[in-house]
Design a protein around this motif. Sequence first.
Motif, short mmCIF file in Angstrom:
data_model
loop_
_atom_site.label_atom_id
_atom_site.label_comp_id
_atom_site.label_asym_id
_atom_site.label_seq_id
_atom_site.Cartn_x
_atom_site.Cartn_y
_atom_site.Cartn_z
N PHE A 4 0.83 -1.21 0.00
CA PHE A 4 0.00 0.00 0.00
C PHE A 4 0.87 1.26 0.00
CE2 PHE A 4 -2.86 -3.18 1.71
CZ PHE A 4 -4.03 -2.92 1.02
N GLU A 5 2.02 1.16 0.65
CA GLU A 5 2.90 2.32 0.74
C GLU A 5 3.68 2.54 -0.56
OE1 GLU A 5 3.86 2.24 5.48
OE2 GLU A 5 4.35 0.47 4.31
N ARG A 6 3.63 1.57 -1.44
CA ARG A 6 4.25 1.74 -2.76
C ARG A 6 3.22 2.19 -3.80
NH1 ARG A 6 9.29 -0.14 -2.56
NH2 ARG A 6 9.75 -1.67 -0.96
N SER A 7 2.01 2.40 -3.33
CA SER A 7 0.91 2.73 -4.24
C SER A 7 0.99 4.18 -4.72
CB SER A 7 -0.40 2.50 -3.49
OG SER A 7 -1.49 2.86 -4.31
N HIS A 8 0.71 4.41 -6.02
CA HIS A 8 0.61 5.76 -6.57
C HIS A 8 -0.70 5.85 -7.33
CE1 HIS A 8 4.72 6.97 -5.62
NE2 HIS A 8 5.00 5.68 -5.82
N PRO A 9 -1.51 6.87 -7.06
CA PRO A 9 -2.82 6.97 -7.71
C PRO A 9 -2.67 6.89 -9.23
CG PRO A 9 -2.59 8.66 -6.03
CD PRO A 9 -1.25 7.98 -6.15
N GLY A 10 -3.45 6.03 -9.85
CA GLY A 10 -3.48 5.96 -11.30
C GLY A 10 -2.43 5.04 -11.90
N ARG A 11 -1.49 4.56 -11.08
CA ARG A 11 -0.47 3.70 -11.67
C ARG A 11 -1.10 2.34 -11.98
NH1 ARG A 11 5.46 3.86 -9.29
NH2 ARG A 11 5.22 5.98 -10.05
#
Length: 524
Positions: A4-11
């Motif tokens: 979750f901490e590697r998440s980027h919106p839209g990736r």
Amino acid sequence: MLIFERSHPGRRNAAQAPNHVAATSGIPDALLRKDRPLLPEASEMDVVRHYTRLSQKNFSIDTHFYPLGSCTMKYNPRACNTLAMLPQFLARHPLAPDSTGQGVLACLYDLQEILKDVTGMAGVSLMPMAGAQGEFAGIAMIRAYHEARGDTARTEIIVPDAAHGTNPATAVMCGYTVKEIPTDSEGDVDLDALRAAVGPQTAGLMLTNPSTLGVFEKQIQAIQKIVHDVGGLLYYDGANLNAILGKVKPGDMGFDVIHMNLHKTFSTPHGGGGPGAGAVGVAQRLLPFLPLPVVAKLPSPAGGITSDSAGVLGQPSRMASSSIRGVGGEGSGNGAYRYLTEQDLPQSIGHLSAFSGNIGILLRAYVYARMLGAEGMHRVAEFATLNANYLMAELQKAGFTIAFPQRRASHEFIVSIKPLKDATGISAMDVAKRLLDKGYHPPTTYFPMLVPECLLIEPTETESKETLDGFVAAMKEVRDEAYTTPELVKGAPHTMPVRRLDDVKAARELDLTWKAPATQADAG
Ligand SMILES: *Cc1c(COP(=O)(O)O)cnc(C)c1O
């Protein structure tokens, strides 16, 4: 770091796009969610690296020696997994009719037959999904047996103090009172205590043999006579069959019911905490009570078996159809396979899961047993025992205290760290944690509770002499450090991603849900 901490919106992950079509047609509007689920948004590369790194932080049987006593963490051949994962098995729907699943039913039927042969029992059900659930099924069958005879005075199950914690827990869950009996100085059941404990109130005895102390019960014949003489039944905790495979059968020792952890002995690892299978085997008199469904082989229409002439069904009068083989049958003929139901076994203790057990684990066990054959099973027992006795002898030579040095080990044995603790303050837990730094998964610690500061060590048959020698060297190093740099041992592990965990908190207040940072901030 969490995914979750590697998440980027839209990736997004382009390769997955073809599957990314929401199937919403036909679902009422009110039932469709309005917001996107809080799922991590990451590229395929991010995901691959994240999970590969995580896997490298793990101790596993594929990467490390894992002598976790009682858990049998041995090498599980890849072929077992590959064959169990064939799409024809994986794609089968649990509600598909028996007629379209003859292949998988044939495998399960053969596995039942193999396990009957290995254990010397008259019938097997593969349904329980863990060792503990197999125990529950076994004691429930003992209870059903006594009740079917109108014998309601039996209220107690006898359990030796060396037993696995699931044994007394099972007895209590089945409505029995537990009577604990002690172990003598040799590691055997105390026969005088057993004689004093039995009576008309005894429903049965639960015994592990070889016991969790690592020794084979010398008095097993006397024990079975004492219990049977008062009308009790004998339950065999067969979680670990490694030492006896192909050598001695619980049925021949006089046991009436047994569970086996297929996820220890038969090619699925236990210590990882994944799915399991705790098949149960029973003697003739418990056949009618087996948990459902059991796979049966029907007599072939072309003049196959039509009656139970060999008497292999045991109690055909109790069976709705005496021509069905499977419960106690021998597996000859060319008949079709089917699951038995309540109509076939009206006295069954019933179902233990929604469908038919953990079939993936059962198929692995089937492939493993077929790959080994009778010859291979002998070798498993011989090498498991040889490795345990070699390691025990080497550790004893190195000056470690063996709990029962006068006894030959079975598949496992116990080292007590008590003398080291008295001399240096370093405990069994400290030794276990320091072993991690040296690249060894620790043995089981503080079980069985009878031996103070104990390490229960099970090398298994799949390890080489070099690995065992390496472990002895690591144990010696840790002992030297206990004298020279005790703070190093007390502070271990130093090389792991996490240090010492608060076990109690992890067990009592485990919280694995991820909360979005905003929510965390809101909550203060
Ligand atoms: C592992 C084990 C059990 C319980 O098996 P689970 O599958 O963990 O429920 C019971 N008895 C003994 C001796 C065991 O080692």
